[in-house]
Design a protein around this motif. Structure first.
Motif, PDB file in Angstrom:
ATOM      1  N   VAL A 104       3.095  -0.386  12.911  1.00 22.28           N
ATOM      2  CA  VAL A 104       3.350   0.067  11.625  1.00 22.28           C
ATOM      3  C   VAL A 104       3.829  -1.194  10.781  1.00 22.28           C
ATOM      4  N   LEU A 105       3.072  -1.137   9.682  1.00 22.19           N
ATOM      5  CA  LEU A 105       3.247  -2.272   8.665  1.00 22.19           C
ATOM      6  C   LEU A 105       3.968  -1.994   7.329  1.00 22.19           C
ATOM      7  N   PRO A 106       5.283  -2.188   6.821  1.00 27.99           N
ATOM      8  CA  PRO A 106       5.805  -1.855   5.799  1.00 27.99           C
ATOM      9  C   PRO A 106       5.191  -2.471   4.933  1.00 27.99           C
ATOM     10  N   ALA A 107       5.020  -1.967   3.579  1.00 30.49           N
ATOM     11  CA  ALA A 107       4.637  -2.595   2.196  1.00 30.49           C
ATOM     12  C   ALA A 107       5.797  -3.430   1.735  1.00 30.49           C
ATOM     13  N   LYS A 108       6.397  -4.513   2.350  1.00 28.63           N
ATOM     14  CA  LYS A 108       7.189  -5.184   1.489  1.00 28.63           C
ATOM     15  C   LYS A 108       7.413  -6.586   2.149  1.00 28.63           C
ATOM     16  N   PRO A 109       7.848  -7.462   1.479  1.00 29.38           N
ATOM     17  CA  PRO A 109       7.896  -9.149   1.870  1.00 29.38           C
ATOM     18  C   PRO A 109       7.999  -9.137   3.456  1.00 29.38           C
TER      19      PRO A 109
END
Length: 112
Positions: A104-109
């Motif tokens: 799971v990849l969050p869209a955040k730095p």
């Protein structure tokens, strides 16, 4: 006379490697993957990328044209949302099996 089925001389390729996060920020996620070990007897023409919002159950295609490289820069993500990706290789035999889904990849730095 026995009817014969015309068969494509090539098999669909195997599943590519599980996509890994190459880079990410609040407005993009870049993934990369390994080519399938089995090309089905024909060169890989490109890849289909599918993305799933972790809140949803449906995989959606994100590219119209086949991706030629083994990486994809997705700039259509929403900040803070979480996504999973999977990749499908395509050759003259058709679409192969989907890769295992990414983490799971969050869209955040990324934490630096």
């Amino acid at each position: 006379l026995t009817p014969t089925m015309a068969k494509n001389p090539f098999d669909a390729p195997g599943a590519p490697g599980k996509p890994e996060c190459a880079s990410r920020s609040k407005n993009h996620i870049e993934i990369s993957w390994r080519k399938p070990s089995d090309d089905g007897g024909a060169p890989i023409k490109g890849y289909i990328i599918e993305r799933k919002d972790t809140a949803g159950k449906k995989w959606n295609r994100v590219n119209k044209d086949l991706i030629k490289d083994t990486n994809y820069y997705d700039d259509k993500v929403l900040a803070g949302k979480e996504y999973e990706y999977r990749v499908i290789a395509v050759n003259d035999g058709g679409e192969g099996d989907a890769s295992n889904p990414s983490a799971v990849l969050p869209a955040k730095p990324e934490k630096g």
